[in-house]
Design an enzyme around this catalytic site. Structure first.
Site, PDB file in Angstrom:
ATOM      1  N   ARG A  71       1.728   1.802  -3.513  1.00  0.00           N
ATOM      2  CA  ARG A  71       0.598   2.311  -4.301  1.00  0.00           C
ATOM      3  C   ARG A  71       0.261   3.751  -3.921  1.00  0.00           C
ATOM      4  NH1 ARG A  71      -3.859  -1.954  -3.537  1.00  0.00           N
ATOM      5  NH2 ARG A  71      -4.985  -0.693  -5.054  1.00  0.00           N
ATOM      6  N   ASN A  79     -13.341   2.777  -6.537  1.00  0.00           N
ATOM      7  CA  ASN A  79     -11.949   3.216  -6.464  1.00  0.00           C
ATOM      8  C   ASN A  79     -11.623   3.839  -5.112  1.00  0.00           C
ATOM      9  OD1 ASN A  79     -11.922   2.366  -9.061  1.00  0.00           O
ATOM     10  ND2 ASN A  79     -11.897   4.411  -9.976  1.00  0.00           N
ATOM     11  N   CYS A 101     -10.675  -0.939  17.394  1.00  0.00           N
ATOM     12  CA  CYS A 101     -10.837  -1.043  18.850  1.00  0.00           C
ATOM     13  C   CYS A 101     -11.796  -0.003  19.427  1.00  0.00           C
ATOM     14  CB  CYS A 101      -9.481  -0.962  19.532  1.00  0.00           C
ATOM     15  SG  CYS A 101      -8.638   0.613  19.233  1.00  0.00           S
ATOM     16  N   SER A 130     -14.471  -4.270 -14.352  1.00  0.00           N
ATOM     17  CA  SER A 130     -14.602  -5.622 -14.897  1.00  0.00           C
ATOM     18  C   SER A 130     -15.936  -6.239 -14.513  1.00  0.00           C
ATOM     19  CB  SER A 130     -13.461  -6.501 -14.371  1.00  0.00           C
ATOM     20  OG  SER A 130     -13.489  -6.536 -12.952  1.00  0.00           O
ATOM     21  N   ASN A 165     -15.927   0.874 -21.708  1.00  0.00           N
ATOM     22  CA  ASN A 165     -14.801   0.009 -21.353  1.00  0.00           C
ATOM     23  C   ASN A 165     -14.135  -0.438 -22.651  1.00  0.00           C
ATOM     24  OD1 ASN A 165     -13.186  -2.236 -20.378  1.00  0.00           O
ATOM     25  ND2 ASN A 165     -14.550  -2.380 -18.602  1.00  0.00           N
ATOM     26  N   TYR A 177       0.825  -1.212   0.000  1.00  0.00           N
ATOM     27  CA  TYR A 177       0.000   0.000   0.000  1.00  0.00           C
ATOM     28  C   TYR A 177       0.859   1.263   0.000  1.00  0.00           C
ATOM     29  CZ  TYR A 177      -4.341  -2.528   0.055  1.00  0.00           C
ATOM     30  OH  TYR A 177      -5.393  -3.334  -0.328  1.00  0.00           O
ATOM     31  N   CYS A 216      -7.467   1.195  12.709  1.00  0.00           N
ATOM     32  CA  CYS A 216      -7.008   0.088  13.554  1.00  0.00           C
ATOM     33  C   CYS A 216      -7.538  -1.228  12.989  1.00  0.00           C
ATOM     34  CB  CYS A 216      -7.513   0.304  14.981  1.00  0.00           C
ATOM     35  SG  CYS A 216      -7.264  -1.126  16.069  1.00  0.00           S
ATOM     36  N   HIS A 254     -15.373   0.949  -1.527  1.00  0.00           N
ATOM     37  CA  HIS A 254     -14.221   0.162  -1.089  1.00  0.00           C
ATOM     38  C   HIS A 254     -13.207   0.964  -0.283  1.00  0.00           C
ATOM     39  CE1 HIS A 254     -15.088  -2.944  -4.539  1.00  0.00           C
ATOM     40  NE2 HIS A 254     -15.895  -3.091  -3.508  1.00  0.00           N
TER      41      HIS A 254
HETATM   42  C1  BJW Z   1     -10.690   0.757 -18.818  1.00  0.00           C
HETATM   43  C2  BJW Z   1      -9.605   1.420 -19.290  1.00  0.00           C
HETATM   44  C3  BJW Z   1      -9.839   2.708 -19.738  1.00  0.00           C
HETATM   45  C4  BJW Z   1      -8.897  -0.461 -18.732  1.00  0.00           C
HETATM   46  N1  BJW Z   1     -11.074   3.214 -19.681  1.00  0.00           N
HETATM   47  N2  BJW Z   1     -11.912   1.268 -18.768  1.00  0.00           N
HETATM   48  C5  BJW Z   1     -16.988 -16.437  -5.657  1.00  0.00           C
HETATM   49  C6  BJW Z   1     -18.092 -16.010  -6.368  1.00  0.00           C
HETATM   50  C7  BJW Z   1     -18.714 -14.796  -6.079  1.00  0.00           C
HETATM   51  C8  BJW Z   1     -18.220 -13.971  -5.069  1.00  0.00           C
HETATM   52  C9  BJW Z   1     -17.133 -14.396  -4.373  1.00  0.00           C
HETATM   53  C10 BJW Z   1     -16.518 -15.612  -4.663  1.00  0.00           C
HETATM   54  N3  BJW Z   1     -15.480 -15.764  -3.833  1.00  0.00           N
HETATM   55  C11 BJW Z   1     -15.411 -14.665  -3.053  1.00  0.00           C
HETATM   56  C12 BJW Z   1     -16.418 -13.827  -3.369  1.00  0.00           C
HETATM   57  C13 BJW Z   1     -16.701 -12.519  -2.755  1.00  0.00           C
HETATM   58  C14 BJW Z   1     -15.671 -11.498  -3.189  1.00  0.00           C
HETATM   59  C15 BJW Z   1     -15.616 -11.441  -4.708  1.00  0.00           C
HETATM   60  O1  BJW Z   1     -16.418 -10.827  -5.358  1.00  0.00           O
HETATM   61  N4  BJW Z   1     -14.601 -12.043  -5.330  1.00  0.00           N
HETATM   62  C16 BJW Z   1     -14.500 -12.096  -6.790  1.00  0.00           C
HETATM   63  C17 BJW Z   1     -13.052 -11.971  -7.212  1.00  0.00           C
HETATM   64  C18 BJW Z   1     -15.128 -13.368  -7.297  1.00  0.00           C
HETATM   65  N5  BJW Z   1     -16.135 -10.246  -2.656  1.00  0.00           N
HETATM   66  C19 BJW Z   1     -15.847  -9.869  -1.415  1.00  0.00           C
HETATM   67  O2  BJW Z   1     -15.135 -10.529  -0.682  1.00  0.00           O
HETATM   68  C20 BJW Z   1     -16.488  -8.587  -0.933  1.00  0.00           C
HETATM   69  N6  BJW Z   1     -17.100  -8.784   0.337  1.00  0.00           N
HETATM   70  C21 BJW Z   1     -18.064  -9.661   0.514  1.00  0.00           C
HETATM   71  O3  BJW Z   1     -18.521 -10.333  -0.393  1.00  0.00           O
HETATM   72  O4  BJW Z   1     -18.545  -9.708   1.797  1.00  0.00           O
HETATM   73  C22 BJW Z   1     -19.354 -10.844   2.139  1.00  0.00           C
HETATM   74  C23 BJW Z   1     -18.426 -11.921   2.656  1.00  0.00           C
HETATM   75  C24 BJW Z   1     -17.966 -11.855   3.945  1.00  0.00           C
HETATM   76  C25 BJW Z   1     -17.131 -12.857   4.437  1.00  0.00           C
HETATM   77  C26 BJW Z   1     -16.724 -13.916   3.617  1.00  0.00           C
HETATM   78  C27 BJW Z   1     -17.161 -13.940   2.289  1.00  0.00           C
HETATM   79  C28 BJW Z   1     -18.006 -12.937   1.807  1.00  0.00           C
HETATM   80  C29 BJW Z   1     -15.460  -7.491  -0.755  1.00  0.00           C
HETATM   81  C30 BJW Z   1     -14.866  -7.039  -2.048  1.00  0.00           C
HETATM   82  C31 BJW Z   1     -13.786  -5.990  -1.789  1.00  0.00           C
HETATM   83  C32 BJW Z   1     -13.000  -5.654  -3.036  1.00  0.00           C
HETATM   84  N7  BJW Z   1     -11.815  -4.960  -2.683  1.00  0.00           N
HETATM   85  C33 BJW Z   1     -10.891  -4.560  -3.717  1.00  0.00           C
HETATM   86  C34 BJW Z   1      -9.573  -4.058  -3.077  1.00  0.00           C
HETATM   87  C35 BJW Z   1      -9.733  -2.644  -2.534  1.00  0.00           C
HETATM   88  C36 BJW Z   1      -8.479  -2.129  -1.946  1.00  0.00           C
HETATM   89  C37 BJW Z   1      -7.317  -2.117  -2.921  1.00  0.00           C
HETATM   90  O5  BJW Z   1      -7.413  -1.571  -4.037  1.00  0.00           O
HETATM   91  O6  BJW Z   1      -6.270  -2.642  -2.575  1.00  0.00           O
HETATM   92  O7  BJW Z   1     -11.465  -3.556  -4.539  1.00  0.00           O
HETATM   93  S1  BJW Z   1     -10.546  -5.880  -4.877  1.00  0.00           S
HETATM   94  C38 BJW Z   1     -10.496  -4.849  -6.307  1.00  0.00           C
HETATM   95  O8  BJW Z   1     -11.579  -5.199  -7.180  1.00  0.00           O
HETATM   96  C39 BJW Z   1     -10.762  -3.436  -5.813  1.00  0.00           C
HETATM   97  C40 BJW Z   1     -11.673  -2.927  -6.875  1.00  0.00           C
HETATM   98  O9  BJW Z   1     -12.433  -1.844  -6.394  1.00  0.00           O
HETATM   99  C41 BJW Z   1     -12.516  -4.121  -7.212  1.00  0.00           C
HETATM  100  C42 BJW Z   1     -13.199  -4.059  -8.548  1.00  0.00           C
HETATM  101  O10 BJW Z   1     -12.263  -4.028  -9.570  1.00  0.00           O
HETATM  102  P1  BJW Z   1     -12.484  -3.048 -10.803  1.00  0.00           P
HETATM  103  O11 BJW Z   1     -12.552  -1.660 -10.337  1.00  0.00           O
HETATM  104  O12 BJW Z   1     -13.600  -3.539 -11.624  1.00  0.00           O
HETATM  105  O13 BJW Z   1     -11.073  -3.189 -11.554  1.00  0.00           O
HETATM  106  P2  BJW Z   1     -10.554  -4.366 -12.499  1.00  0.00           P
HETATM  107  O14 BJW Z   1      -9.080  -4.268 -12.498  1.00  0.00           O
HETATM  108  O15 BJW Z   1     -11.166  -5.652 -12.182  1.00  0.00           O
HETATM  109  O16 BJW Z   1     -11.107  -3.960 -13.951  1.00  0.00           O
HETATM  110  C43 BJW Z   1     -10.655  -2.796 -14.621  1.00  0.00           C
HETATM  111  C44 BJW Z   1     -11.512  -2.600 -15.834  1.00  0.00           C
HETATM  112  O17 BJW Z   1     -11.139  -1.382 -16.441  1.00  0.00           O
HETATM  113  C45 BJW Z   1     -11.344  -3.704 -16.894  1.00  0.00           C
HETATM  114  O18 BJW Z   1     -12.629  -4.139 -17.318  1.00  0.00           O
HETATM  115  C46 BJW Z   1     -10.637  -2.991 -18.025  1.00  0.00           C
HETATM  116  O19 BJW Z   1     -11.002  -3.461 -19.316  1.00  0.00           O
HETATM  117  C47 BJW Z   1     -11.107  -1.589 -17.829  1.00  0.00           C
HETATM  118  N8  BJW Z   1     -10.231  -0.576 -18.396  1.00  0.00           N
HETATM  119  N9  BJW Z   1      -8.508   0.533 -19.173  1.00  0.00           N
HETATM  120  C48 BJW Z   1     -12.071   2.418 -19.163  1.00  0.00           C
HETATM  121  N10 BJW Z   1      -8.821   3.417 -20.233  1.00  0.00           N
HETATM  122 ZN    ZN Z   2      -6.798  -0.125  18.097  1.00  0.00          ZN
END
Ligand code: BJW
Ligand code: ZN
Length: 266
Positions: free
Chosen positions: A76, A108, A137, A203, A227, A73, A133, A125
């Protein structure tokens, strides 16, 4: 400018947007790609190339190796500090001058929409600028200002100044964690009543954020997807515009203005 095959699509999007009373813009990492910030699923470069972001952005990874995750982080945050919003962010902010209701729902964590003047931004997110923390806490979230802490930065994250037990972590939502409840609730509500949803640069694979366009579509909204590549949204979108948002969004804005001055009020 040369004739682009995208013009009819841009015109259709502009026409839908011009009539919108309740617009929801839903963004992902792609909208910041042209600012030089790698998307989440882009392979990490240099030092971080051997790591899978999906394996670093989890509470399990932080528990196992807090220094590794913290250093990622920090890296980043450095990238973000050297980056600026791009014409896509600016165009989205300008929709507010033309439409009665515009809400930006973003996955984002870079804060770029707010920086260029989008006034109603829901962050699903979290935000890279904040820390909290790991044990929350003092309640969810227990924010910590690390600028006020002195610690050996080579050793990883500092300890929380409130409990002195848990580490400090970025205030972002990792895999397996819940999204901020109020933000998600409002996002679902707005998506359900939107008349147009403009999806940009996601995505569409990450749950539960990826359900928002589904709710919008199911309730009759016109869904527009911008996209360069096909996403999980493109297939059910009413209008899919294959192109980079930094180029397409300003063109949509220009087409809206051209439409508005082309005679309707005469
Ligand atoms: C352009 C471009 C240009 C390029 N112009 N476009 C199995 C099935 C279903 C769900 C799950 C599963 N296993 C686990 C899950 C749940 C999981 C999940 O969805 N996982 C999937 C991978 C399957 N989700 C979670 O865990 C969420 N919580 C949850 O479900 O709680 C309930 C629970 C509790 C306890 C146990 C289990 C469940 C939480 C999700 C949190 C996501 N966090 C992140 C990290 C944030 C911090 C960080 O950045 O470090 O968020 S992950 C990452 O993905 C980040 C993003 O916000 C998020 C979405 O990604 P995004 O923004 O779509 O980016 P990309 O890279 O995927 O795509 C970029 C796009 O841009 C592409 O399409 C390109 O083509 C395009 N592009 N250039 C326009 N110029
Ligand atoms: Zn604390």
């Amino acid at each position: 400018m040369s004739m682009s095959p995208l013009i009819p699509l841009i015109e259709r999007a502009a026409a839908a947007l011009r009539d919108s009373q309740r617009l929801v813009v839903f963004t992902g990492a792609g909208v910041s790609k042209e600012s030089g910030i790698p998307t989440f699923r882009d392979a990490l470069e240099g030092l971080w190339a051997k790591y899978d972001p999906q394996q670093l952005a989890t509470p399990e990874a932080f528990r196992q190796n807090p220094k590794l995750v913290w250093d990622w982080y920090t890296f980043r945050r450095g990238l973000l500090a050297g980056a600026e919003p791009n014409p896509g962010h600016y165009a989205l902010a300008q929709f507010e001058d033309r439409l009665p209701q515009v809400v930006v729902i973003t996955q984002n964590i870079d804060g770029f929409h707010q920086l260029v003047g989008s006034s109603d931004v829901i962050e699903l997110h979290g935000n890279l600028a904040r820390n909290k923390c790991f044990a929350n806490c003092q309640g969810e979230p227990t924010l910590v200002n690390v600028d006020k802490l002195a610690w050996d930065k080579e050793s990883g994250p500092p300890k929380c100044p409130y409990c002195n037990t848990a580490y400090v972590r970025p205030d972002v939502v990792w895999y397996h964690e819940m999204l901020p409840e109020a933000a998600l609730k409002r996002a679902i509500q707005l998506s359900t009543v939107a008349d147009v949803m403009l999806v940009v640069g996601t995505s569409g694979i990450v749950y539960p954020a990826n359900q928002l366009p589904v709710f919008a579509k199911r309730n009759g909204a016109t869904v527009i997807d911008v996209n360069p590549d096909v996403s999980q949204i493109s297939g059910f979108a009413d209008i899919f515009i294959p192109g980079p948002s930094g180029e397409i969004l300003p063109q949509i804005l220009a087409a809206m203005d051209a439409d508005a001055s082309s005679g309707e009020d005469v």
